[in-house]
Design a protein around this motif. Structure first.
Motif, short mmCIF file in Angstrom:
data_model
loop_
_atom_site.label_atom_id
_atom_site.label_comp_id
_atom_site.label_asym_id
_atom_site.label_seq_id
_atom_site.Cartn_x
_atom_site.Cartn_y
_atom_site.Cartn_z
N TYR A 3 0.80 -1.27 -0.05
CA TYR A 3 -0.08 0.02 -0.15
C TYR A 3 0.95 1.18 0.02
N TYR A 4 0.36 2.39 -0.53
CA TYR A 4 1.02 3.52 -0.62
C TYR A 4 -0.09 4.48 0.02
N GLY A 5 0.69 5.50 0.48
CA GLY A 5 -0.15 6.68 1.19
C GLY A 5 -0.14 7.93 0.46
N SER A 6 -0.95 8.83 0.48
CA SER A 6 -0.63 10.22 0.16
C SER A 6 -1.34 11.21 0.83
N ILE A 7 -0.89 12.25 0.97
CA ILE A 7 -1.46 13.34 1.87
C ILE A 7 -1.15 14.47 1.15
N GLU A 8 -2.47 15.13 0.72
CA GLU A 8 -2.34 16.21 0.03
C GLU A 8 -2.93 17.42 0.97
N ALA A 9 -1.83 17.94 1.57
CA ALA A 9 -2.20 18.82 2.76
C ALA A 9 -2.71 20.26 2.16
N GLY A 10 -3.75 20.79 2.28
CA GLY A 10 -4.25 22.21 1.86
C GLY A 10 -4.50 22.91 3.13
N GLY A 11 -4.68 24.21 2.92
CA GLY A 11 -4.71 25.24 3.92
C GLY A 11 -6.38 25.14 4.29
N THR A 12 -7.26 24.30 3.70
CA THR A 12 -8.54 24.20 4.32
C THR A 12 -8.93 22.94 4.61
N LYS A 13 -8.28 21.87 3.80
CA LYS A 13 -8.52 20.41 4.17
C LYS A 13 -7.21 19.69 3.66
N PHE A 14 -7.25 18.56 4.49
CA PHE A 14 -6.13 17.43 4.05
C PHE A 14 -7.07 16.35 3.24
N VAL A 15 -6.42 16.03 2.22
CA VAL A 15 -7.10 14.89 1.74
C VAL A 15 -5.99 13.58 1.43
N CYS A 16 -6.41 12.63 2.36
CA CYS A 16 -5.64 11.33 2.64
C CYS A 16 -5.93 10.15 1.89
N ALA A 17 -5.14 9.47 1.29
CA ALA A 17 -5.60 8.29 0.48
C ALA A 17 -4.67 7.21 0.30
N VAL A 18 -5.16 6.10 0.15
CA VAL A 18 -4.51 4.71 0.28
C VAL A 18 -4.78 4.02 -1.21
N ALA A 19 -3.47 3.50 -1.67
CA ALA A 19 -3.73 3.13 -2.98
C ALA A 19 -2.89 1.62 -3.01
N ASP A 20 -3.26 0.73 -3.92
CA ASP A 20 -2.40 -0.41 -4.34
C ASP A 20 -1.37 -0.34 -4.97
N GLU A 21 -0.68 -1.27 -5.50
CA GLU A 21 0.57 -0.97 -6.50
C GLU A 21 0.35 -0.40 -7.55
N ASN A 22 -0.96 -0.59 -8.15
CA ASN A 22 -1.54 -0.33 -9.55
C ASN A 22 -1.73 1.35 -9.49
N LEU A 23 -1.75 1.94 -7.99
CA LEU A 23 -2.14 3.14 -7.87
C LEU A 23 -3.87 3.38 -7.87
N THR A 24 -4.59 2.26 -7.89
CA THR A 24 -5.71 2.44 -7.53
C THR A 24 -6.15 2.66 -6.23
N ILE A 25 -6.93 3.54 -6.13
CA ILE A 25 -7.32 4.31 -4.72
C ILE A 25 -8.26 3.39 -4.12
N LEU A 26 -7.78 3.00 -2.91
CA LEU A 26 -8.65 1.94 -2.15
C LEU A 26 -9.47 2.84 -1.05
N ASP A 27 -9.03 3.88 -0.42
CA ASP A 27 -9.64 4.54 0.66
C ASP A 27 -9.14 5.85 0.64
N ARG A 28 -10.09 6.87 0.90
CA ARG A 28 -9.65 8.27 1.03
C ARG A 28 -10.56 8.93 1.96
N VAL A 29 -9.76 10.22 2.37
CA VAL A 29 -10.58 10.80 3.50
C VAL A 29 -10.35 12.25 3.28
N SER A 30 -11.31 13.19 3.67
CA SER A 30 -11.02 14.59 3.53
C SER A 30 -11.00 15.16 4.82
#
Ligand code: ADP
Ligand code: ZN
Length: 287
Positions: A3-30
């Motif tokens: 699994y790979y994780g992503s944090i897009e940290a913005g001034g109003t919201k953080f978008v976090c996501a988890v994806a598999d090796e193919n970069l298919t997003i499995l879960d995300r939260v704002s």
């Protein structure tokens, strides 16, 4: 499964996501951006459910991206309350002992768009978002562009549109791109929020002039293969032909550009450019 994780940290919201090796997003939260400890606690809650291999972080800034600096990984002089001089990457590393990629939100978006969106088949492109502010990221020869710091493309000085006396919305600069052309400047010019303005309003000529002037500078200094425009203001699609026309005019025939319809384009990944860019950068950590 990796699994790979992503944090897009913005001034109003953080978008976090988890994806598999193919970069298919499995879960995300704002998550709302409140104070660092509070927001990070929610970030950890989200990712703790996964065994991550690597994490990609694209953050609002200014941030320190200089690996030799004592404050590498910090958010530095942001006006955002509570986030000045915060060791963001350090706090993530305290919690997760995994490789992490660290860059700006717009560099991550540029990277995502270049690989998977409007910049596919290019090696060098610029991504500019025109919204509450103006931010730009660049990928040059396949790598996100960082030097002593990161680009701040929204703050380049503008030559004013004839007779334009608007007081800049940027507290630092009297006539930078962001101060004269971001969403708040549009609203100040017209008294109407950008999304409510008529497509035929005269203000779009001024808006296109400033954006084209900025694109001219990026073109002359970086010679990208493509310039990708996103953010709320760029939902005004009538801006695109106006920008292309103004860019051509302002360049005065000095540089022969690629086909303008293919050179100045909209983003293709929408809200996902930053997240996918972070995931790609995470995956490239080589694990
Ligand atoms: P942010 O930059 O905060 O992430 P946006 O990219 O949506 O979010 O930018 C918000 C700004 O863009 C506001 O100033 C808003 O008035 C303006 N804006 C949003 N949507 C539009 C639109 N469709 N047309 C013109 N301006 C817009
Ligand atoms: Zn500025």
């Amino acid at each position: 499964m990796a699994y790979y994780g992503s944090i897009e940290a913005g001034g109003t919201k953080f978008v976090c996501a988890v994806a598999d090796e193919n970069l298919t997003i499995l879960d995300r939260v704002s998550l709302p951006t409140t104070l660092p400890e509070e927001t990070l606690a929610k970030v950890f809650d989200f990712f703790d459910a996964y065994q991550l291999r690597a994490l990609g972080v694209g953050s609002f800034g200014p941030i320190d991206v200089n690996e030799t600096s004592d404050t590498y990984g910090y958010i530095t002089s942001t006006p955002k309350q509570g986030w000045q001089n915060v060791d963001f990457l350090g706090k993530l590393r305290q919690h997760y002992n995994i490789p992490m990629a660290w860059t700006t939100d717009v560099n991550a978006a540029a990277y995502g768009e270049m690989h998977l969106g409007a910049g596919k088949n290019t090696q060098s492109c610029i991504y500019l978002t025109v919204g509450t502010g103006v931010g730009g990221g660049a990928v040059v020869n396949g790598h996100v562009l960082q030097g002593f710091s990161h680009p701040e493309m929204g703050h380049i000085p503008m030559e004013r549109y004839p007779k334009d006396t608007l007081i800049s919305s940027c507290p630092f600069h009297d006539h930078c791109l962001e101060g004269l052309a971001a969403g708040p400047a549009l609203e100040k010019r017209t008294g109407i929020k950008g999304q409510l303005l008529e497509q035929t309003h005269d203000v779009w000529e001024i808006e296109a002039y400033y954006l084209a002037q900025a694109l001219m500078s990026y073109t002359l200094t970086l010679s990208p293969e493509k310039i990708i425009l996103g953010g709320g203001v760029m939902k005004q699609t009538q801006l695109f032909p106006k920008i292309r026309e103004s860019l051509k005019k302002q360049l005065g025939g000095y540089v022969s550009l690629p086909n303008l319809d293919e050179y100045v384009v909209g983003c293709e990944l929408g809200d996902n450019s930053g997240t996918l860019g972070c995931l790609l950068l995470a995956k490239e950590q080589g694990v």
